[in-house]
Design an enzyme around this catalytic site. Structure first.
Site, PDB file in Angstrom:
ATOM      1  N   LYS A  66      71.707 115.312  53.343  1.00  0.00           N
ATOM      2  CA  LYS A  66      71.304 116.368  54.265  1.00  0.00           C
ATOM      3  C   LYS A  66      71.778 117.678  53.663  1.00  0.00           C
ATOM      4  CE  LYS A  66      73.942 116.999  58.009  1.00  0.00           C
ATOM      5  NZ  LYS A  66      74.807 116.804  59.199  1.00  0.00           N
TER       6      LYS A  66
ATOM      7  N   CYS B 118      77.222 106.603  57.153  1.00  0.00           N
ATOM      8  CA  CYS B 118      77.578 105.888  58.382  1.00  0.00           C
ATOM      9  C   CYS B 118      76.446 105.265  59.176  1.00  0.00           C
ATOM     10  CB  CYS B 118      78.389 106.820  59.282  1.00  0.00           C
ATOM     11  SG  CYS B 118      79.991 107.173  58.527  1.00  0.00           S
TER      12      CYS B 118
HETATM   13  N1  LIG Z   1      82.271 110.862  56.592  1.00  0.00           N
HETATM   14  C1  LIG Z   1      82.208 111.245  57.858  1.00  0.00           C
HETATM   15  O1  LIG Z   1      81.716 112.320  58.156  1.00  0.00           O
HETATM   16  C2  LIG Z   1      82.719 110.360  58.949  1.00  0.00           C
HETATM   17  C3  LIG Z   1      83.330 109.157  58.643  1.00  0.00           C
HETATM   18  N2  LIG Z   1      83.756 108.331  59.641  1.00  0.00           N
HETATM   19  C4  LIG Z   1      84.452 107.099  59.315  1.00  0.00           C
HETATM   20  O2  LIG Z   1      85.676 107.447  58.664  1.00  0.00           O
HETATM   21  C5  LIG Z   1      86.050 106.474  57.701  1.00  0.00           C
HETATM   22  C6  LIG Z   1      86.287 107.152  56.374  1.00  0.00           C
HETATM   23  O3  LIG Z   1      85.100 107.801  55.965  1.00  0.00           O
HETATM   24  P1  LIG Z   1      85.077 108.784  54.711  1.00  0.00           P
HETATM   25  O4  LIG Z   1      86.158 109.797  54.827  1.00  0.00           O
HETATM   26  O5  LIG Z   1      83.682 109.261  54.585  1.00  0.00           O
HETATM   27  O6  LIG Z   1      85.441 107.736  53.540  1.00  0.00           O
HETATM   28  P2  LIG Z   1      85.876 108.045  52.034  1.00  0.00           P
HETATM   29  O7  LIG Z   1      85.621 106.819  51.251  1.00  0.00           O
HETATM   30  O8  LIG Z   1      85.257 109.314  51.596  1.00  0.00           O
HETATM   31  O9  LIG Z   1      87.463 108.323  52.127  1.00  0.00           O
HETATM   32  C7  LIG Z   1      88.394 107.329  52.414  1.00  0.00           C
HETATM   33  C8  LIG Z   1      89.680 107.629  51.633  1.00  0.00           C
HETATM   34  O10 LIG Z   1      90.663 106.650  51.985  1.00  0.00           O
HETATM   35  C9  LIG Z   1      91.476 106.411  50.833  1.00  0.00           C
HETATM   36  N3  LIG Z   1      92.210 105.154  51.006  1.00  0.00           N
HETATM   37  C10 LIG Z   1      91.727 103.885  51.004  1.00  0.00           C
HETATM   38  N4  LIG Z   1      92.731 103.000  51.240  1.00  0.00           N
HETATM   39  C11 LIG Z   1      93.866 103.720  51.403  1.00  0.00           C
HETATM   40  C12 LIG Z   1      95.221 103.369  51.683  1.00  0.00           C
HETATM   41  N5  LIG Z   1      95.598 102.100  51.872  1.00  0.00           N
HETATM   42  N6  LIG Z   1      96.124 104.367  51.754  1.00  0.00           N
HETATM   43  C13 LIG Z   1      95.757 105.659  51.581  1.00  0.00           C
HETATM   44  N7  LIG Z   1      94.485 106.051  51.324  1.00  0.00           N
HETATM   45  C14 LIG Z   1      93.553 105.089  51.235  1.00  0.00           C
HETATM   46  C15 LIG Z   1      90.456 106.386  49.703  1.00  0.00           C
HETATM   47  O11 LIG Z   1      91.088 106.581  48.444  1.00  0.00           O
HETATM   48  C16 LIG Z   1      89.507 107.524  50.104  1.00  0.00           C
HETATM   49  O12 LIG Z   1      89.833 108.754  49.509  1.00  0.00           O
HETATM   50  C17 LIG Z   1      84.917 105.447  57.713  1.00  0.00           C
HETATM   51  O13 LIG Z   1      85.283 104.395  58.573  1.00  0.00           O
HETATM   52  C18 LIG Z   1      83.750 106.212  58.299  1.00  0.00           C
HETATM   53  O14 LIG Z   1      82.830 105.359  58.954  1.00  0.00           O
HETATM   54  C19 LIG Z   1      83.618 108.673  60.954  1.00  0.00           C
HETATM   55  C20 LIG Z   1      83.032 109.858  61.327  1.00  0.00           C
HETATM   56  C21 LIG Z   1      82.544 110.807  60.342  1.00  0.00           C
HETATM   57  O1  LIG Z   2      79.971 108.479  61.879  1.00  0.00           O
HETATM   58  C1  LIG Z   2      79.641 109.380  61.130  1.00  0.00           C
HETATM   59  O2  LIG Z   2      79.904 109.419  59.917  1.00  0.00           O
HETATM   60  C2  LIG Z   2      78.804 110.510  61.625  1.00  0.00           C
HETATM   61  O3  LIG Z   2      77.412 110.146  61.402  1.00  0.00           O
HETATM   62  C3  LIG Z   2      76.481 111.161  61.720  1.00  0.00           C
HETATM   63  O4  LIG Z   2      76.742 112.334  60.966  1.00  0.00           O
HETATM   64  P1  LIG Z   2      76.230 112.514  59.453  1.00  0.00           P
HETATM   65  O5  LIG Z   2      75.744 111.208  58.923  1.00  0.00           O
HETATM   66  O6  LIG Z   2      77.308 113.206  58.717  1.00  0.00           O
HETATM   67  O7  LIG Z   2      74.999 113.539  59.558  1.00  0.00           O
HETATM   68  P2  LIG Z   2      73.772 113.664  60.589  1.00  0.00           P
HETATM   69  O8  LIG Z   2      73.607 115.080  60.912  1.00  0.00           O
HETATM   70  O9  LIG Z   2      73.891 112.727  61.713  1.00  0.00           O
HETATM   71  O10 LIG Z   2      72.547 113.223  59.698  1.00  0.00           O
HETATM   72  C4  LIG Z   2      72.373 111.875  59.268  1.00  0.00           C
HETATM   73  C5  LIG Z   2      71.020 111.730  58.609  1.00  0.00           C
HETATM   74  O11 LIG Z   2      69.970 111.820  59.561  1.00  0.00           O
HETATM   75  C6  LIG Z   2      69.017 112.786  59.151  1.00  0.00           C
HETATM   76  N1  LIG Z   2      68.418 113.389  60.357  1.00  0.00           N
HETATM   77  C7  LIG Z   2      69.206 113.941  61.312  1.00  0.00           C
HETATM   78  C8  LIG Z   2      68.654 114.466  62.453  1.00  0.00           C
HETATM   79  C9  LIG Z   2      67.252 114.438  62.635  1.00  0.00           C
HETATM   80  O12 LIG Z   2      66.687 114.891  63.649  1.00  0.00           O
HETATM   81  N2  LIG Z   2      66.488 113.882  61.659  1.00  0.00           N
HETATM   82  C10 LIG Z   2      67.044 113.348  60.512  1.00  0.00           C
HETATM   83  O13 LIG Z   2      66.316 112.834  59.665  1.00  0.00           O
HETATM   84  C11 LIG Z   2      69.807 113.765  58.302  1.00  0.00           C
HETATM   85  O14 LIG Z   2      68.979 114.503  57.452  1.00  0.00           O
HETATM   86  C12 LIG Z   2      70.716 112.800  57.559  1.00  0.00           C
HETATM   87  O15 LIG Z   2      70.065 112.230  56.471  1.00  0.00           O
HETATM   88  C13 LIG Z   2      76.631 111.523  63.210  1.00  0.00           C
HETATM   89  O16 LIG Z   2      75.758 112.600  63.517  1.00  0.00           O
HETATM   90  C14 LIG Z   2      78.073 111.922  63.523  1.00  0.00           C
HETATM   91  O17 LIG Z   2      78.213 112.158  64.912  1.00  0.00           O
HETATM   92  C15 LIG Z   2      79.009 110.791  63.100  1.00  0.00           C
HETATM   93  O18 LIG Z   2      80.361 111.141  63.323  1.00  0.00           O
END
Ligand SMILES: NC(=O)C1=CN([C@@H]2O[C@H](COP(=O)(O)OP(=O)(O)OC[C@H]3O[C@@H](n4cnc5c(N)ncnc54)[C@H](O)[C@@H]3O)[C@@H](O)[C@H]2O)C=CC1
Ligand SMILES: O=C(O)[C@H]1O[C@H](OP(=O)(O)OP(=O)(O)OC[C@H]2O[C@@H](n3ccc(=O)[nH]c3=O)[C@H](O)[C@@H]2O)[C@H](O)[C@@H](O)[C@@H]1O
Length: 468
Positions: A335, A272
């Protein structure tokens, strides 16, 4: 072998599992078009590694939490639908390399419009560009045949991978954006009731849709900016003899700055940070704000510089050539406590080492071997993978990765790589001499390793030891 990234469902799975866990009276169904993923969610081997997730899923699955590929049925029976699909950076066409690719958001939205038979609250959970909710509303209203009412809410997620469950259980805040109308406010109140199952009302914040969408991009950009700031300072530390950990500590004690997200590293990764900043850059350029775009772009450029800089230090310390030398890469995930490798700094490092004709032995406790091959190869180019396999070995322990190596490079801050958790004497004895260790995560105790005989190089700290 298909060389597409395996979707992780890092967001939708844990988020909805916790909603089900905290609201036993609600039925929560997680649907995905990827049948393999859903099968994994229904098995004992969940598709993602996330501490605490197994327990939550096992408690709720089959009770009020269900995983299915029947998207139509789930749309029909739901009152509230979270759209948590992927929104990666576009790889071609207008905005390629910067803009978010919204094709999955659009197709999920069209699916809801096509299938729904009753009014729905549609929640934009994916991270999206500002004003995406407006496009979703137009699509829903234009394609709905049954004169149905759709309310769109923005509800960005702030969990971090590796700590998703504690982050969801105890969020700093829950953000809900809605239209400032009676209908909008009422939809926001319904979603707030779901979170109120465990989050104090005072931490459930409501605001206008566009502020909510932009707040998510802003939060990620500011977090990443802190890391690039400390990483920029780490370069100055290495050149001056200052210690980046001490600088970070001193700055973080100022309550206006705070200590979090000031850990220097070989570079931030994850699905992200880079994607969302580039999205912000694209938005700024589209709004004719080139200075703003350049400001945010520099956060990503500093991150790339940090990875190059770390690699150059390794080359220089290894007598200016890596050709034929074996590098033990400790960690491949972006991470600790996750098996996710998206945008991991380790991938970039490994590719730099391969370009220098090094041999690379990789060990990560949670990343699948197949994922590492996918990350290192060019999509769809089989011959490229064959060539890579001649240079790369994937190992099942840190000890086997280090055997015969010229240096160890710590790319991920797994606890097991700390001095107290690994027998570094055993590692040292099995390596070429002089044995180098490059710590890109500031997790090792240099003094202890130098006493063993290692030449230690730590990001953000000047060189010490016999070879200076
Ligand atoms: N990974 C994280 O920790 C976080 C992710 N986000 C946001 O959440 C969103 C999703 O991220 P991830 O879960 O990491 O992505 P991901 O790519 O791991 O998962 C997305 C899932 O959606 C499914 N999908 C796609 N089109 C679909 C449809 N039309 N109907 C049903 N399923 C469908 C895919 O098959 C896939 O399994 C992104 O916008 C990301 O920026 C926000 C905060 C944290
Ligand atoms: O939108 C998202 O997907 C998420 O992105 C990040 O979460 P994430 O990417 O899962 O993990 P982080 O803990 O933020 O780490 C991101 C990267 O920064 C690095 N990092 C983090 C903290 C730090 O002090 N230094 C550093 O190099 C980590 O090792 C890692 O590679 C944000 O922290 C979440 O709040 C957000 O929801």
């Amino acid at each position: 072998m298909p060389v597409n990234r395996i979707p992780n469902e890092s967001l939708g799975g844990p988020t909805c599992a916790v909603i089900a866990h905290k609201n036993p009276h609600l039925k929560v169904t997680i649907v995905d078009i990827n049948a393999t993923r859903i099968a994994a969610w229904n098995s004992d081997n969940l598709p993602i590694y996330e501490p605490g997730l197994d327990e939550v899923v096992k408690e709720c699955r089959g009770r009020n939490l269900f995983f299915s590929t029947d998207v139509d049925a789930a749309i029909i029976e739901s009152d509230l639908i979270f759209v948590s699909v992927n929104t990666p950076t576009k790889v071609k066409g207008v905005g390629a390399g910067y803009a978010a690719d919204l094709k999955w958001v659009e197709s999920a939205t069209r699916h809801i419009a096509r299938v729904a038979t009753s009014d729905k609250i549609v929640v934009e959970k994916s991270t999206v560009p500002c004003r995406t909710a407006q496009s979703m509303r137009v699509i829903l209203e234009a394609n709905s045949t049954a004169n149905l009412k759709f309310d769109i809410l923005s509800n960005p997620e702030f969990l971090a991978e590796g700590t998703a469950i504690p982050d969801l259980m105890k969020p700093d805040r829950v953000l809900i954006g809605s239209l400032d109308t009676d209908r909008g406010r009422s939809a926001a109140a319904s979603l707030a009731d779901v979170y109120a199952g465990w989050v104090p009302r005072s931490q459930i914040i409501t605001m206008n849709l566009w502020s909510s969408e932009l707040s998510k991009l802003a939060a990620n950009a500011i977090l990443a900016q802190r890391i690039s700031s400390i990483n920029a300072l780490s370069a100055i530390c290495e050149a001056t003899g200052a210690d980046v950990d001490e600088v970070s500590y001193a700055c973080g004690l100022d309550t206006r700055i705070g200590p979090k997200f000031l850990k220097a590293s070989v570079g931030f990764g994850g699905s992200c940070f880079q994607k969302d900043i580039l999205n912000l850059v694209y938005l700024s350029e589209s709004l004719h704000l080139p200075e703003v775009a350049a400001y945010w772009k520099q956060v990503v450029e500093m991150n790339e510089y940090q990875k190059r800089r770390f690699t150059n230090r390794i080359i220089s310390k290894l007598f200016n050539t890596l050709t034929g030398k074996r590098i033990a890469l400790f960690g491949f995930a972006f991470k600790k406590d996750t098996g996710d490798t998206r945008e991991s700094a380790a991938i970039t490092l490994a590719k730099y080492f391969l370009a220098e004709s090094a041999l690379v032995s990789i060990y990560d406790p949670k990343v699948d071997e197949s994922q590492i091959w996918m990350d290192l190869s060019e999509p769809g180019v089989e011959s490229n993978l064959d060539a890579i396999k001649k240079q790369v070995t994937i190992c099942d322990s840190a000890y086997s990765a280090a055997e015969g190596a010229d240096c160890v490079v710590i790319a991920t801050e797994w606890e097991e790589f700390r001095v107290e958790n690994l027998d570094y004497k055993k590692i040292y004895d099995s390596m070429q001499k002089p044995a180098f260790l490059f710590d890109g995560r500031l997790i090792i105790d240099s003094k202890k390793l130098e006493d063993i005989g290692f030449q230690v190089e730590v990001i953000g700290k000047g060189s010490t030891g016999a070879f200076e």
